[in-house]
Scaffold this active site. Structure first.
Site, PDB file in Angstrom:
ATOM      1  N   ASP A 288       0.856  -1.145  -0.029  1.00  0.00           N
ATOM      2  CA  ASP A 288      -0.146   0.070   0.039  1.00  0.00           C
ATOM      3  C   ASP A 288       0.832   1.314  -0.122  1.00  0.00           C
ATOM      4  OD1 ASP A 288      -2.262   1.966   0.701  1.00  0.00           O
ATOM      5  OD2 ASP A 288      -3.101  -0.214   0.906  1.00  0.00           O
TER       6      ASP A 288
ATOM      7  N   SER B 235      -6.601   4.036  -1.814  1.00  0.00           N
ATOM      8  CA  SER B 235      -6.926   2.634  -1.583  1.00  0.00           C
ATOM      9  C   SER B 235      -8.042   1.877  -2.234  1.00  0.00           C
ATOM     10  CB  SER B 235      -6.639   2.142  -0.072  1.00  0.00           C
ATOM     11  OG  SER B 235      -5.468   2.532   0.125  1.00  0.00           O
TER      12      SER B 235
ATOM     13  N   ASP C 188      -8.527  26.044  -9.532  1.00  0.00           N
ATOM     14  CA  ASP C 188      -8.572  25.025 -10.589  1.00  0.00           C
ATOM     15  C   ASP C 188      -9.347  25.826 -11.868  1.00  0.00           C
ATOM     16  OD1 ASP C 188      -7.765  23.094  -9.039  1.00  0.00           O
ATOM     17  OD2 ASP C 188      -9.680  22.529  -8.109  1.00  0.00           O
TER      18      ASP C 188
ATOM     19  N   ARG D 151     -14.506  15.273  -4.517  1.00  0.00           N
ATOM     20  CA  ARG D 151     -13.155  14.807  -4.209  1.00  0.00           C
ATOM     21  C   ARG D 151     -13.056  14.833  -2.712  1.00  0.00           C
ATOM     22  NH1 ARG D 151      -7.655  16.411  -7.209  1.00  0.00           N
ATOM     23  NH2 ARG D 151      -6.302  16.563  -5.436  1.00  0.00           N
ATOM     24  N   ALA D 152     -12.490  13.876  -2.138  1.00  0.00           N
ATOM     25  CA  ALA D 152     -12.098  13.741  -0.688  1.00  0.00           C
ATOM     26  C   ALA D 152     -11.458  14.555  -0.027  1.00  0.00           C
ATOM     27  CB  ALA D 152     -12.163  12.196  -0.451  1.00  0.00           C
TER      28      ALA D 152
ATOM     29  N   LYS E 267      -6.526  -2.141   6.428  1.00  0.00           N
ATOM     30  CA  LYS E 267      -6.359  -2.322   5.104  1.00  0.00           C
ATOM     31  C   LYS E 267      -7.344  -3.819   5.002  1.00  0.00           C
ATOM     32  CE  LYS E 267      -4.195   1.250   3.594  1.00  0.00           C
ATOM     33  NZ  LYS E 267      -4.757   2.437   2.822  1.00  0.00           N
TER      34      LYS E 267
ATOM     35  N   ASP F 214       1.785   3.441   3.172  1.00  0.00           N
ATOM     36  CA  ASP F 214       0.740   4.409   3.058  1.00  0.00           C
ATOM     37  C   ASP F 214       0.390   4.939   4.441  1.00  0.00           C
ATOM     38  OD1 ASP F 214      -1.321   5.820   1.530  1.00  0.00           O
ATOM     39  OD2 ASP F 214      -2.967   4.533   2.761  1.00  0.00           O
TER      40      ASP F 214
ATOM     41  N   HIS G 210       1.432   8.804   5.666  1.00  0.00           N
ATOM     42  CA  HIS G 210       0.344   9.895   5.789  1.00  0.00           C
ATOM     43  C   HIS G 210       0.806  10.657   6.976  1.00  0.00           C
ATOM     44  CE1 HIS G 210      -2.751   9.285   2.857  1.00  0.00           C
ATOM     45  NE2 HIS G 210      -3.062   7.943   3.129  1.00  0.00           N
TER      46      HIS G 210
ATOM     47  N   ASP H 205      -1.187  -0.112  -4.795  1.00  0.00           N
ATOM     48  CA  ASP H 205      -2.472   0.280  -5.021  1.00  0.00           C
ATOM     49  C   ASP H 205      -2.424   1.777  -5.622  1.00  0.00           C
ATOM     50  OD1 ASP H 205      -1.818   1.287  -2.646  1.00  0.00           O
ATOM     51  OD2 ASP H 205      -3.710   0.939  -1.910  1.00  0.00           O
ATOM     52  N   HIS H 206      -1.409   2.430  -5.226  1.00  0.00           N
ATOM     53  CA  HIS H 206      -0.950   3.823  -5.390  1.00  0.00           C
ATOM     54  C   HIS H 206       0.255   4.244  -4.836  1.00  0.00           C
ATOM     55  CE1 HIS H 206      -2.405   5.002  -1.223  1.00  0.00           C
ATOM     56  NE2 HIS H 206      -3.186   4.096  -1.463  1.00  0.00           N
TER      57      HIS H 206
ATOM     58  N   HIS I  17      -1.143  10.879  -0.939  1.00  0.00           N
ATOM     59  CA  HIS I  17      -0.871  10.026  -2.056  1.00  0.00           C
ATOM     60  C   HIS I  17      -0.220  10.851  -3.184  1.00  0.00           C
ATOM     61  CE1 HIS I  17      -4.733   7.356  -0.759  1.00  0.00           C
ATOM     62  NE2 HIS I  17      -3.413   7.341   0.099  1.00  0.00           N
TER      63      HIS I  17
END
Length: 559
Positions: free
Chosen positions: A28, A81, A171, A286-287, A361, A430, A434, A471-472, A501
């Site tokens: 991860d 994820s 943006d 978007r989170a 996870k 991951d 973070h 996964d990223h 990420h």
């Protein structure tokens, strides 16, 4: 397709044998970037992953794990994820984020879900508050979605609506906020003509009000809370268009950093503070810049700033912003419904499966992998093992996490010969990434590598095959950068840590004694992504993937 029988039968691969144990290992947050001091993966001692990379080039490559490759709307959207494991398990790309919202609004399904029913309970006596970015940039939100939601909410019984609008200028072009607010005001005026009490209640610039991320600056969220919930802000206006025009005249003002304001009535009373019995929807899809506000709105034991007044509300996100935290617990648009996942196909074809990770996870190798579906497909053929994550500490305090425990349980599963496939997630890169603690993340990456070694050693013993991927990205870049790629510094000259990420590609490696000679990665799929992985491991089990799956990454050449 039916739930059993011939409908699930996979064709045998013409050149790949069956019967080998296959280990699918997901690291991860393990992306690939240039080696440097802020790349925790390259700095860490990772001999196993290094050896895979230095091995035969036909057995190691990079794949995409962000943007369109995982169903997100733009190439600027970093993977996560949840969508990563959806793609890995499903073998196909499903709409995520903005596309999901578009579909739910177009079909009207958004108004039939549990989330909307939950906020609708407040429509009779309370106010519906909509908080989010007023923009057509399409990165965090879209103005057309907000306008459709306003009309739809009114049609479904909302009598009193207040919008808390955050101006963009990041943006989209700086200054475009005036036009967006005029468009919003026109829609609200039409709703008022229909008897709905609909108004803008507050506003402010996105980088100064509400939309902070990764717990960088809680004061940003507090300024939003004071305006939106308490009705308190340094500037008060009767008209929101006038508010933006006036505030943009302040020295050095721009849309991104516009000061917070509230709209007041003729008696200088705020027109829309959030009160007991109200409903609140955060309408960004978007989170990353909604999670902090969601915590303030949802958590009883919240302690990041003094909320002063905590109204009893019904709160829902446009989407669920964090699948691990289950935050928010209510949301208007559900994740995609994904059928015919690789896990179900393999089980229906007799593949005995073991899945394992630690708590943070575990859902990713089970729920998300299986298409946002709980439980087993066949309890006789599957075993899912959850190892409890550390609680009460941040992950950088114990950066090894449960990597070795996950590896040990998976090793034992391999050596037991009870399973044809083991799949696991090693979360360290991951979860420790973070925290922004580079030293701890370096240690975390070493622990992950140690875990991979234990599993590859077991695969060696049973003559099996391994597939290692991620996964990223996350741990491979721990510093914020300017457009030239240079590290950004804060006002004190210190580097600005990146805790998010990334949009970097991730590695995929195959090997093991069970891999027959002549198997190699294809060279005609340069843009391959996570969704191509399912067909790949189905091949390694000796099957052809279903025809609508993304194509396999491997081919067999006759030596």
């Amino acid at each position: 397709m039916g739930s059993s029988g011939d409908a699930w039968k996979l064709k045998d691969h013409p050149k790949l044998p069956k019967g080998k144990t296959v280990a699918v290992i997901v690291l991860d947050g393990w992306g690939e970037a240039k080696p440097n001091e802020y790349n925790a993966i390259s700095v860490a001692e990772t001999p196993v992953m290094d050896s895979l990379k230095k091995g035969a080039p036909e057995h190691w490559r990079l794949i995409k794990a962000h943007g369109n490759a995982v169903g997100l709307p733009t190439e600027d959207d970093m993977g996560n994820s949840e969508v990563g494991h959806n793609a890995l398990g499903a073998g196909r790309i499903f709409a995520q984020g903005a596309k999901l919202v578009d579909q739910a609004l177009a079909s009207g399904k958004i108004y039939e879900g549990e989330g909307f029913k939950y906020i609708k309970e407040c429509f009779d006596k309370g106010t519906l508050h909509l908080i989010g970015l007023l923009s057509d940039g399409g990165v965090h939100s879209r103005l057309d979605q907000l306008l459709l939601l306003l009309k739809g909410a009114a049609e479904h019984g909302a009598k009193r609506i207040r919008v808390h609008a955050l101006t963009d200028g990041r943006d989209v072009l700086d200054g475009s906020s005036v036009g967006f607010m005029e468009t919003l005001e026109n829609t609200l005026a039409k709703l008022r003509e229909q008897g709905v009490d609909a108004r803008v209640a507050s506003g402010g610039g996105r980088m100064y009000v509400t939309m902070d991320r990764y717990e960088n600056d809680w004061d940003v969220v507090k300024r939003g809370w004071d305006a939106q919930v308490r009705g308190e802000a340094p500037f008060k206006f009767k008209d929101p268009v006038e508010a933006i025009k006036k505030l943009r005249q302040e020295p050095n003002a721009n849309d991104q950093y516009l000061a917070p304001f509230v709209i007041v009535d003729d008696k200088a009373k705020p027109v829309g503070p959030i009160l007991d019995g109200d409903a609140v929807v955060t309408f960004n899809f978007r989170a990353d810049r909604m999670v902090m506000l969601a915590k303030a709105l949802e958590y009883e034991n919240f302690d990041k700033f003094d909320r002063v007044r905590v109204p009893k509300i019904h709160f829902a996100g446009m989407l669920q912003y964090d699948g691990e935290l289950k935050l928010p617990s209510k949301y208007l648009v559900s994740p995609p419904e994904i059928g015919r996942t690789s896990g179900e196909y393999l089980v229906r074809n007799g593949i005995r499966t073991f899945a394992c990770s630690e708590t943070v996870k575990f859902g990713h190798v089970t729920f998300f992998w299986n298409g946002n579906r709980s439980g087993y497909f066949d309890e006789k053929l599957e075993e899912y093992v959850e190892i409890p994550s550390d609680s009460g500490i941040t992950f950088n305090v114990k950066p090894k996490m449960q990597a070795l425990e996950i590896a040990e349980r998976t090793r034992d599963a391999i050596l037991s010969h009870k399973f044809d496939q083991v799949r696991l997630n090693i979360p360290n890169g991951d979860m420790v990434g973070h925290t922004g603690d580079i030293k701890a993340t370096i240690e975390a990456c070493k622990a992950a590598d140690d875990g991979v070694k234990m599993i590859l050693d077991a695969i060696e013993q049973v003559g099996g095959i391994y597939l290692v991927t991620a996964d990223h990205g996350n741990a491979e870049d721990m510093v914020k950068r300017n457009k030239k790629g240079e590290p950004l510094l804060d006002k004190n000259g210190n580097i600005q840590i990146l805790t998010s990420h990334t949009c970097e590609p991730v590695p995929i490696a195959i090997g093991g004694p069970g891999l027959i000679p002549g198997v190699r990665f294809r060279t005609d799929l340069p843009t391959g992504g996570l969704a191509n992985v399912a067909a790949t491991f189905m091949n390694l089990h000796g099957f052809e993937a279903p025809s609508d799956y993304e194509p396999t990454l491997i081919e067999v050449v006759d030596n």
